[in-house]
Design an enzyme around this catalytic site. Sequence first.
Site, PDB file in Angstrom:
ATOM      1  N   SER A 122       0.829  -1.216   0.000  1.00  0.00           N
ATOM      2  CA  SER A 122       0.000   0.000   0.000  1.00  0.00           C
ATOM      3  C   SER A 122       0.858   1.260   0.000  1.00  0.00           C
ATOM      4  O   SER A 122       0.566   2.233  -0.712  1.00  0.00           O
ATOM      5  CB  SER A 122      -0.900   0.024   1.239  1.00  0.00           C
ATOM      6  OG  SER A 122      -1.763  -1.081   1.230  1.00  0.00           O
ATOM      7  N   GLY A 143      -0.444   5.706  -8.597  1.00  0.00           N
ATOM      8  CA  GLY A 143      -1.460   6.313  -9.460  1.00  0.00           C
ATOM      9  C   GLY A 143      -2.662   6.845  -8.706  1.00  0.00           C
ATOM     10  O   GLY A 143      -3.071   7.995  -8.890  1.00  0.00           O
ATOM     11  N   GLU A 155      -6.159   6.522 -15.954  1.00  0.00           N
ATOM     12  CA  GLU A 155      -5.152   5.499 -16.232  1.00  0.00           C
ATOM     13  C   GLU A 155      -5.738   4.569 -17.284  1.00  0.00           C
ATOM     14  O   GLU A 155      -6.857   4.772 -17.746  1.00  0.00           O
ATOM     15  CB  GLU A 155      -4.788   4.743 -14.949  1.00  0.00           C
ATOM     16  CG  GLU A 155      -3.963   5.575 -13.983  1.00  0.00           C
ATOM     17  CD  GLU A 155      -3.622   4.832 -12.711  1.00  0.00           C
ATOM     18  OE1 GLU A 155      -2.797   3.912 -12.763  1.00  0.00           O
ATOM     19  OE2 GLU A 155      -4.199   5.153 -11.664  1.00  0.00           O
ATOM     20  N   ASP A 183       2.043 -14.890   2.023  1.00  0.00           N
ATOM     21  CA  ASP A 183       1.907 -15.656   3.272  1.00  0.00           C
ATOM     22  C   ASP A 183       0.457 -15.966   3.647  1.00  0.00           C
ATOM     23  O   ASP A 183       0.122 -17.108   3.967  1.00  0.00           O
ATOM     24  CB  ASP A 183       2.526 -14.888   4.453  1.00  0.00           C
ATOM     25  CG  ASP A 183       4.023 -14.721   4.325  1.00  0.00           C
ATOM     26  OD1 ASP A 183       4.593 -15.104   3.282  1.00  0.00           O
ATOM     27  OD2 ASP A 183       4.637 -14.179   5.265  1.00  0.00           O
ATOM     28  N   HIS A 232       2.883  -5.292 -14.488  1.00  0.00           N
ATOM     29  CA  HIS A 232       2.761  -3.874 -14.838  1.00  0.00           C
ATOM     30  C   HIS A 232       3.697  -3.599 -16.006  1.00  0.00           C
ATOM     31  O   HIS A 232       4.847  -4.036 -16.004  1.00  0.00           O
ATOM     32  CB  HIS A 232       3.118  -3.002 -13.634  1.00  0.00           C
ATOM     33  CG  HIS A 232       2.646  -1.589 -13.749  1.00  0.00           C
ATOM     34  ND1 HIS A 232       3.178  -0.704 -14.663  1.00  0.00           N
ATOM     35  CD2 HIS A 232       1.679  -0.905 -13.081  1.00  0.00           C
ATOM     36  CE1 HIS A 232       2.568   0.465 -14.544  1.00  0.00           C
ATOM     37  NE2 HIS A 232       1.647   0.368 -13.583  1.00  0.00           N
ATOM     38  N   ARG A 264      -3.832  -3.120 -19.099  1.00  0.00           N
ATOM     39  CA  ARG A 264      -2.457  -3.396 -18.672  1.00  0.00           C
ATOM     40  C   ARG A 264      -1.872  -4.656 -19.315  1.00  0.00           C
ATOM     41  O   ARG A 264      -0.706  -4.683 -19.697  1.00  0.00           O
ATOM     42  CB  ARG A 264      -2.507  -3.561 -17.161  1.00  0.00           C
ATOM     43  CG  ARG A 264      -1.307  -3.084 -16.464  1.00  0.00           C
ATOM     44  CD  ARG A 264      -1.584  -2.983 -14.993  1.00  0.00           C
ATOM     45  NE  ARG A 264      -1.847  -1.619 -14.601  1.00  0.00           N
ATOM     46  CZ  ARG A 264      -2.019  -1.241 -13.338  1.00  0.00           C
ATOM     47  NH1 ARG A 264      -1.978  -2.137 -12.374  1.00  0.00           N
ATOM     48  NH2 ARG A 264      -2.238   0.010 -13.048  1.00  0.00           N
ATOM     49  N   HIS A 296       3.274  -7.411 -10.573  1.00  0.00           N
ATOM     50  CA  HIS A 296       2.756  -6.229  -9.867  1.00  0.00           C
ATOM     51  C   HIS A 296       1.596  -6.539  -8.924  1.00  0.00           C
ATOM     52  O   HIS A 296       1.539  -6.022  -7.819  1.00  0.00           O
ATOM     53  CB  HIS A 296       2.312  -5.224 -10.920  1.00  0.00           C
ATOM     54  CG  HIS A 296       1.782  -3.943 -10.379  1.00  0.00           C
ATOM     55  ND1 HIS A 296       2.564  -3.061  -9.670  1.00  0.00           N
ATOM     56  CD2 HIS A 296       0.544  -3.376 -10.458  1.00  0.00           C
ATOM     57  CE1 HIS A 296       1.841  -2.005  -9.322  1.00  0.00           C
ATOM     58  NE2 HIS A 296       0.606  -2.181  -9.771  1.00  0.00           N
ATOM     59  N   GLU A 326      -5.766  -7.307  -1.105  1.00  0.00           N
ATOM     60  CA  GLU A 326      -5.204  -8.066  -2.230  1.00  0.00           C
ATOM     61  C   GLU A 326      -5.153  -9.575  -1.955  1.00  0.00           C
ATOM     62  O   GLU A 326      -5.188 -10.371  -2.905  1.00  0.00           O
ATOM     63  CB  GLU A 326      -3.809  -7.529  -2.570  1.00  0.00           C
ATOM     64  CG  GLU A 326      -3.262  -8.093  -3.862  1.00  0.00           C
ATOM     65  CD  GLU A 326      -1.984  -7.421  -4.351  1.00  0.00           C
ATOM     66  OE1 GLU A 326      -1.721  -6.257  -3.986  1.00  0.00           O
ATOM     67  OE2 GLU A 326      -1.258  -8.074  -5.113  1.00  0.00           O
ATOM     68  N   ARG A 328      -6.921  -6.796 -13.520  1.00  0.00           N
ATOM     69  CA  ARG A 328      -7.443  -5.684 -12.719  1.00  0.00           C
ATOM     70  C   ARG A 328      -7.361  -4.353 -13.468  1.00  0.00           C
ATOM     71  O   ARG A 328      -6.349  -4.024 -14.077  1.00  0.00           O
ATOM     72  CB  ARG A 328      -6.647  -5.557 -11.416  1.00  0.00           C
ATOM     73  CG  ARG A 328      -7.013  -4.354 -10.567  1.00  0.00           C
ATOM     74  CD  ARG A 328      -6.286  -4.385  -9.257  1.00  0.00           C
ATOM     75  NE  ARG A 328      -4.862  -4.227  -9.421  1.00  0.00           N
ATOM     76  CZ  ARG A 328      -4.210  -3.068  -9.328  1.00  0.00           C
ATOM     77  NH1 ARG A 328      -4.870  -1.936  -9.099  1.00  0.00           N
ATOM     78  NH2 ARG A 328      -2.900  -3.019  -9.468  1.00  0.00           N
ATOM     79  N   SER A 342      -7.568  -1.442  -6.961  1.00  0.00           N
ATOM     80  CA  SER A 342      -7.172  -2.267  -5.823  1.00  0.00           C
ATOM     81  C   SER A 342      -7.369  -1.548  -4.493  1.00  0.00           C
ATOM     82  O   SER A 342      -7.936  -2.101  -3.550  1.00  0.00           O
ATOM     83  CB  SER A 342      -5.711  -2.691  -5.956  1.00  0.00           C
ATOM     84  OG  SER A 342      -5.331  -3.319  -4.770  1.00  0.00           O
TER      85      SER A 342
END
Length: 536
Positions: free
Chosen positions: A47, A52, A120, A217, A238, A285, A346, A370, A381, A386
Amino acid sequence: MKHSKYSAVIIGSGIAGLYAAIKLHKEVNLPNGILIITKTKLIESNSKYAQGGMVSVMPENKLDSCSLHIEDTIKAGAGLTDAKVAEFISKRSAEVVKELQSFGVDFDRDENNKLKFTKEAAHSVNRILHAGGDATGFCIENALVKYLMSKKDIKIYEQTLAVELLKNQNNICRGLITYNYDENEYEVIEAPAIIIATGGIGQLYKYTTNPDITTGDGIALAYRAGAIVKDMEFVQFHPTAFALGDNGTMFLISEAVRGEGAKLVDKNGNTFMEKYDKRLELAPRDVVTRAIFNEMQITNTKNVYLDATHIKERKFEKRFPTIYGTCREYKINPAENYIPVSPSAHYFMGGIKTKVNGTTSLNGLFAIGEAACTGLHGANRLASNSILECAVTAFELVEGLKDFDFSIDAPIDDKISKTISFYEHDILKTDNQNSEEIFTQLKQTMWNNVGIVRNEKKLLEAQEKINKLKEQFAYPYKCPNRSQYEIRNMLTIADLIIEFALNRKESRGAHYREDFPQKDLIAESQTLSKNTRMKG
Ligand code: FAD
Ligand code: SIN
C-alpha cells in the site's frame, strides 16, 4: 509458549488491515480488543508504494457514473469479473472515500479546492483520486497509521509473522501462531475472528514492483488451513517498471504518466502501440505488457522507453514528485530524456475466495484486500481498483462483524493442541538449507516459465522444478527463521499458480498461453464457478 486472547486479530497493516482495524475499533464492541500483527514496521506494505491513485465514482465528477466504472471494470476483467461485486464496490466507492477523509486522508485538490481526477489505462473517464501527486499509497497509509497510533488500546505486534492458523475439529478457525523473529518468540493467540490482510505475491517473481514482504503468506496459510482459493493463474504484470539498477524489486513508473499523455517508444524513438491496440498506451495493462514484451524480443533489448518529454519539467516534478526524484537520482530528466521501462510482476488477481465482506469458506476466518479474491478483477485488474477494493472490503467486513458473536470462548481441542505441539519443540536455529539459493531458483523459474507468456512445456518444467524444491524443503511446520517461513509459503503459492495456469487452456486477461492464444468462449460461461481449489 506464551498464550493470549483477543476478539479480533488482523494480520497485515496495509490499507485493508489498517482501515479494518480503525473501523472495528470505532464501531464494534470487542470484549478482548484488537491485535494487529505485521511482518516488519506498521507502515511497510505494498500500500505504501501505490502511486497512481484510487478509483472512486464521486457525485461531483459529472462525467462519471457507477455504470461506466462497472463497464470498464468488467471489460478489463476479460469475462471473469463478477458483475454484482463490481456494482457493489463501485456504489460504495464515494462512501469509503468520505470515511478515509474522516480518518485524515487528504486527496489532491485543484486551486478551487475541488478534488482532482486523473486517468489510467482502460478507464473511459478521469476518475482516479490521488494524493501527494504520485504518492497516493504513502499518504493514505501514513494517515491511517497516525490515526491508529492515537488509539492506544489497539495492540500492535511488529516484526512478527503469522505462521499457522489454528482450526478446530469443527473446521472453525479459532486462532493462530505468531513468530516474532527479532525476539525469536512464538505465541499462541486465540480469537474468534482472524482477518487476513497480508497482500499479494509479487516476490515470487524475479522482477517485481512489490516490496520484499510480499510473499503470499496469508493466502498460503489460509490454503494450508483448508480455505478455498480462486483465480490463482492471474498475475498482473505492470508494463512500466523503471529499468535501471540491477535490483529485482523495481521502482514503478505510474500508468498515470501515460494517463498524462506519455508515449511508449523503442530504442530508436519510434512508437509501437499502434501495432497492438487502438487504445494505444491506454489499452488494458495486460495488452500493453505483452506489446512491450514482444517489442523487447523483436529488438533484442532489455527495455523500451517512456517518452514524457511533452510535459514541462516543473509540471512533471509537481505532478509526479516521487517518480521525478527517482529519475533524477539516475540522471534522467523526464522532460528531456526517455525513461527506460520494462514489465514487472505487480498484482495478484487470485487469492482466498471471499465475499465482499471478507467471509471465506472457513468460519472464523476472513480475508480482505489483495489477499482476497472477491471476483472484482476477474482475469485482469483495472488500474487503481485495488485500493478501492481494499477500502470497500474492510468497510464491509466491519459491517458484517457487527452481528458476529465475539463472546465465543470454545476450549482448545485436540486438533488445535496437536498443531500447537509442532511449534513447541526446539529446532536448530542454523539454516541447514541455503535459502538464498531456493529464493533465487524459485523467482527465476516463475519469471521464465510462469510469466507474461506461458505454454504447457514451460509450465510443466516449472512444476517439476518447484516439486524438486518442495522435496528439498525440510520444514513442514516450525522453521528456523523468517526466510524459511516465506519460502514455505512461496512454494505453496508457486505450485498453485502453476497448477491453475496448466488447467486454463486458453488465453484470457493476464494469463496468456502461446499454445492456446484465443479465449475459450465455451469455458467463459462455466469458469466463474470452476476455477477454485481447496487443499486435499
Ligand atoms: P499490503 O498493503 O500489501 O499489506 C500487507 C501487509 O501484510 C503488510 O503490512 C505486510 O507486512 C503484512 N504481512 C504479510 N505477510 C505477513 C505475515 N505472514 N504475518 C504478518 N504480517 C504479514 N493499487 C491501486 O489501486 N492504485 C495504485 O496506484 C497502485 N499503485 C501501486 C504501486 C505499486 C508500486 C505497488 C506495488 C502496488 C500498487 N497498487 C496500486 C496495488 C495496491 O497497492 C495493493 O494491491 C494494495 O495496497 C494492497 O493492500 P493490502 O492492504 O491488501 O496489502
Ligand atoms: C500505477 O500507478 O500505475 C499503478 C496503479 C495500479 O496498480 O492500480
